[in-house]
Design an enzyme around this catalytic site. Structure first.
Site, PDB file in Angstrom:
ATOM      1  N   GLY A 205       0.833  -1.209   0.000  1.00 28.86           N
ATOM      2  CA  GLY A 205       0.000   0.000   0.000  1.00 28.86           C
ATOM      3  C   GLY A 205       0.856   1.242   0.000  1.00 28.86           C
ATOM      4  N   ASN A 206       0.236   2.386   0.221  1.00 34.33           N
ATOM      5  CA  ASN A 206       0.991   3.643   0.295  1.00 34.33           C
ATOM      6  C   ASN A 206       0.386   4.531   1.366  1.00 34.33           C
ATOM      7  OD1 ASN A 206      -1.092   5.408  -0.993  1.00 34.33           O
ATOM      8  ND2 ASN A 206      -0.753   3.983  -2.685  1.00 34.33           N
ATOM      9  N   ARG A 207       1.005   5.686   1.564  1.00 34.67           N
ATOM     10  CA  ARG A 207       0.654   6.523   2.710  1.00 34.67           C
ATOM     11  C   ARG A 207      -0.547   7.437   2.478  1.00 34.67           C
ATOM     12  NH1 ARG A 207       4.950   7.144   6.353  1.00 34.67           N
ATOM     13  NH2 ARG A 207       6.923   6.262   5.600  1.00 34.67           N
ATOM     14  N   SER A 208      -1.176   7.384   1.327  1.00 36.53           N
ATOM     15  CA  SER A 208      -2.248   8.343   1.043  1.00 36.53           C
ATOM     16  C   SER A 208      -3.432   8.153   1.994  1.00 36.53           C
ATOM     17  CB  SER A 208      -2.717   8.181  -0.402  1.00 36.53           C
ATOM     18  OG  SER A 208      -3.777   9.067  -0.633  1.00 36.53           O
ATOM     19  N   ALA A 272      -3.602   7.874  -5.042  1.00 34.93           N
ATOM     20  CA  ALA A 272      -2.248   7.324  -5.185  1.00 34.93           C
ATOM     21  C   ALA A 272      -2.422   5.870  -5.622  1.00 34.93           C
ATOM     22  CB  ALA A 272      -1.515   7.413  -3.862  1.00 34.93           C
TER      23      ALA A 272
END
Ligand code: CTP
Length: 413
Positions: A205-208, A272
């Site tokens: 995943g990512n930090r968005s 994102a």
């Protein structure tokens, strides 16, 4: 948009020429109305050449067209830059002894004054009272910038830079028409960050957090649009009044976006999106292997494959449909800058690569932008206009600036 650019007699009149260019290059139709005194600083040929229209200062030229009434009535925005102390006084007291002051009395659209004068004149109670009167009547009076004035002196009184004035004008139009300025339009916004599952308990995943996309959806709703929010793993609640389509992965987001943009007027790819996903999904939890003597410390290698580039696909589909600039397509870019270029350079290259109409470049780092309540963005336009920088500011302010830019584009085409 039909813009009247009023220019009164101050040294900063030369900066109004850049503001005029800014408007015309964005496709706006500008009529310049200088005062007699303004023409002592910058002559009529300059205004006529840059606006492509004849220029008059008095009410007697082309009188059969009743210009002292018509120009104001037809305007969708009047901006006076620079506005001298004398011009502010005349406007505040409703005088109408030339074409510009008459235009100010007949205009029913948003009006922006950009004062420029010496600090003493600006701070004088008479000027301040005039400014308060104009603001109380709903006009926008831009705060002058502080800095070097005409002579050796310095202080508040400088005309702000053309780009800042242009932003103030768009904001004034957005505010005035804010509640309904996107009425009747269908808008699709993607938000959040995709998650690419590895097994039933793990994902890439990512930090968005989705805050910026949610702010964009809320602002579009506030301006009257019908909004679909394609939401991937939001850390914040979706705004009320919008239709939410929940997705998890990039592939699901692509399917949702493709379906939703078919009859959209604007699409904003704020999410994102993971560029890669694991090649295979393990239906059961990936376990460590357990050697009896505890000697096995091996780790699996995860093979990745490319995800679709959703934004580039939307641009391609629009070109294939031949639907011109509908929908207007807006991308976001998260950039840190690196050895190959600054944030702005990388963003400009990405705008070209993706082929969208506007690109909002976020300056990111581990502690900036992602999950935070404020950010700094550069809004770049495919038509090569200079970037507009917003922030550091709240994500709602960024959202309003992005919709102002989109609104300007919708009106210009
Ligand atoms: N985007 C997309 N599909 C992807 C990746 C990104 O639609 N697979 C969109 C994002 O929603 C954003 C824009 O493309 O609007 C730019 O995203 P960004 O991650 O900054 O760019 P990338 O294309 O991934 O480029 P890079 O990672 O090389 O910087």
């Amino acid at each position: 948009m039909r813009v009247v650019l009023g220019v009164s007699g101050g040294i900063a009149a030369y900066k109004a020429a850049s503001l005029l260019r800014r408007f015309t290059e964005s496709g706006h139709d500008v009529t310049v109305v200088p005062t007699e005194a303004a023409l002592r600083f910058v002559g009529a040929p300059t205004w006529a050449a840059l606006s492509g229209k004849p220029v008059a200062t008095d009410v007697w030229t082309g009188v059969d067209q009743v210009p002292h009434v018509r120009i104001g009535q037809q305007a969708q925005l009047v901006v006076v830059a620079p506005a001298t102390a004398d011009l502010l006084a005349k406007a505040a007291t409703g005088q109408a002894d030339d074409l510009l002051t008459a235009t100010l009395l007949t205009a029913r659209c948003p009006v922006v004054f950009a004062p420029a004068m010496h600090t003493e004149m600006w701070l004088h109670p008479a000027t301040q009272a005039n400014v308060a009167t104009l603001r109380a009547r709903g006009a926008t009076v831009v705060e002058p910038a502080a800095g070097r004035l005409t002579g050796a002196d310095s202080g508040p009184g400088r005309l702000p830079e053309p780009e800042e004035l242009y932003a103030a004008c768009l904001a004034a139009v957005g505010t005035a028409g804010g509640q309904g300025s996107l009425q009747g339009l269908r808008v699709v916004v993607s938000a959040g960050g995709t998650r690419e599952p590895l097994d039933p308990v793990r994902f890439l995943g990512n930090r968005s957090s989705g805050k910026q996309g949610v702010a964009l959806a809320a602002e579009a709703r506030r301006r009257g649009a019908q909004v679909v929010l394609v939401a991937a793993n939001l850390a914040v609640p979706a705004p009320s009044g919008v239709t939410v389509r929940t997705v998890e992965t990039a592939v699901q987001m692509e399917a949702a976006m493709t379906a939703e943009v078919a009859d959209a007027d604007v699409v904003v790819m704020c999410a994102a999106v993971a560029d890669f996903r694991p090649r295979s999904y393990a239906a059961t939890k990936i376990k460590k292997t357990h050697a009896a003597d505890g000697s096995d410390d091996s780790a699996p290698v995860i093979e990745l494959v490319r995800n679709p580039d959703i934004l580039a696909g939307l641009v391609r589909d629009r070109a294939r449909r031949g639907s011109g600039l509908r929908p207007v397509i807006v991308g976001f870019a998260a950039e840190t800058g690196d050895a190959s270029g600054s944030v702005l350079e990388l963003a400009r290259a990405k705008l070209t690569r993706k082929g969208c109409d506007l690109l909002v470049a976020n300056e990111v780092g581990v502690d900036t932008t992602f999950g935070q309540d404020s950010s700094t963005v550069h809004i770049l336009s495919a038509d090569g206009r200079p970037a507009r920088t917003v922030g550091p500011a709240g994500k709602d302010v960024v959202a309003a600036a992005v919709w102002d830019e989109i609104g300007g584009r919708l009106r210009a085409h």
